[in-house]
Structures are given as C-alpha cells and as structure tokens.
Enzyme design. Sequence first.
Site, PDB file in Angstrom:
ATOM      1  N   LYS A  21      33.823  31.715  47.625  1.00 13.73           N
ATOM      2  CA  LYS A  21      33.485  32.855  46.754  1.00 13.73           C
ATOM      3  C   LYS A  21      33.675  34.013  47.475  1.00 13.73           C
ATOM      4  O   LYS A  21      33.306  34.257  48.494  1.00 13.73           O
ATOM      5  CB  LYS A  21      31.982  32.744  46.341  1.00 13.73           C
ATOM      6  CG  LYS A  21      31.497  33.919  45.592  1.00 13.73           C
ATOM      7  CD  LYS A  21      30.063  33.807  44.915  1.00 13.73           C
ATOM      8  CE  LYS A  21      29.592  34.917  44.422  1.00 13.73           C
ATOM      9  NZ  LYS A  21      28.158  34.814  43.860  1.00 13.73           N
ATOM     10  N   ASP A  75      22.628  31.399  46.862  1.00 15.32           N
ATOM     11  CA  ASP A  75      23.490  32.049  47.546  1.00 15.32           C
ATOM     12  C   ASP A  75      22.764  32.642  48.882  1.00 15.32           C
ATOM     13  O   ASP A  75      21.838  33.456  48.807  1.00 15.32           O
ATOM     14  CB  ASP A  75      24.358  33.174  47.101  1.00 15.32           C
ATOM     15  CG  ASP A  75      25.228  32.818  46.025  1.00 15.32           C
ATOM     16  OD1 ASP A  75      25.271  31.742  45.539  1.00 15.32           O
ATOM     17  OD2 ASP A  75      26.088  33.689  45.433  1.00 15.32           O
ATOM     18  N   LYS A 117      30.983  31.897  51.361  1.00 17.08           N
ATOM     19  CA  LYS A 117      31.009  33.177  50.343  1.00 17.08           C
ATOM     20  C   LYS A 117      31.308  34.324  51.425  1.00 17.08           C
ATOM     21  O   LYS A 117      30.848  34.333  52.591  1.00 17.08           O
ATOM     22  CB  LYS A 117      29.774  33.347  49.845  1.00 17.08           C
ATOM     23  CG  LYS A 117      29.727  34.803  49.086  1.00 17.08           C
ATOM     24  CD  LYS A 117      28.448  34.509  48.139  1.00 17.08           C
ATOM     25  CE  LYS A 117      28.120  36.104  47.429  1.00 17.08           C
ATOM     26  NZ  LYS A 117      26.839  36.008  46.767  1.00 17.08           N
TER      27      LYS A 117
END
Length: 233
Positions: free
Chosen positions: A201, A108, A172
């Site tokens: 996300k 991430d 995300k």
Amino acid sequence: MLVIINERGYITVTTDLTTAQLAKYLDHTNLKPDATEESIRETCQEAVKYNTASVCVNSHWIPLVAEELKDSTVNPITVVGFPLGATNTETKVYEAITAIDQGAEEIDMVLNVGELIGGNDKFVTEDIQKVAEAVHTKGKLLKVILETSYLNNDQIVIGCQDSETASADYVKTSTGFSSAGAKLDDVALMRKTVGDRLGVKASGGIHSREEALAMIDAGASRLGVSATVKILS
C-alpha cells in the site's frame, strides 16, 4: 504510455485503468485531527459514490463509518499505534480488537520505527505478530506501516521482511504525518522484497490520477489517498 513531470520527477505511466477499476485500489482517507462527524459522513458518501475499496478513519469514527457503509461494498478500516508506532504492543492489540468489534474490516498498524532503526528485529517482528494474531483471529486483514521517510533502503527491506515473518497481509509506506509520503522507488523496493506474497500500500502525497497510476505501476496494490474525488473525477 504517459510521461509527466512533477515534484516527484519524471513519471512514466503505463497502467491504464477505468475510473471504476482505479477506485477499487483506493482507501479513501480522512485521518485529520479536526475531522468532524459531518466531514466523516461526507467522506463515506464520497466513497460510496465512487465505490472505493474502503474508508480509512481514526478508530473513534469506526462505529459511525460502519453504519454509513453497511449497505455498500466499501470497507471501514482504521489505524493502530498511529501515527508514531511507539505505543506498547498490548495497546496496539487492544486498539485492533476494539476497532474490529466496532466494525473495522482492516487494520493499518504502525510498526515501532525506532526499534526498526535500532536493529531490534526481534521486537519489531513480535510487535507485529501479536497484532496480526489478534486481527487474523477475527478474520480481518493487517497492513503494516513502515514510515519509509525515516528509513534507508536496507531498513525498508528489513521492515518488509519482519512484516512477512510476522504474517502481515500488506506492507504500507507511510502515515501521511511524517516528512514525506509514498515514493515510487520505495514502493518498487517493497514490491521486490515481498514479491506476490503480500500486498503493498502506497500512501501519503498522492494527489493526481497520474501519480496514483504510477504507484500502481511501481507495484502498489492499494493506495491511501485523501484526494480521492480529484483523482477519480
């Protein structure tokens, strides 16, 4: 259908998942700066108990987490350029490769928020693309954190488009270290922008089962949460 009222306003929840199904949406997260080996082990034990999608930790803990999860279906994942996104691209690439070599299955990364706000799409795209190439060469997944609390809707769309152009696998919402976490409208906008081509996300500030289901309703395919035990029990 369930309707609740909380600090996010009115939330209508139409998704109905079993606890086991919901668990596989969750990246069980412990990114606390004061996390200890004991607390990281506890996070892993909780993730294995509930069979979550992953455990997300700072990269220092990846070797430990990979060892703790080796006999489970829970993935070790870590963050890169965290939490500001302002480290140089070469550092992000090195972080990603090192973490993968130590056992991380997903990365991430935080995009460069200042460059996105400043309209430097070329830099933002190339920053993501170089990390994506390194991650994909290792056969792993890349999620790009936009840090939506700093962005207006147009910038969220551009951040999603830059991430897709750069071959990211997910976009995300948040690091959880800014002024606000995931918001339903932002998740819905991100899903609308990327369609079914990328995952979305939602992370930051998701504290209850109802909020988790509402994020899934809005378009999230993964949730970053530290309140996993509360949500699933």
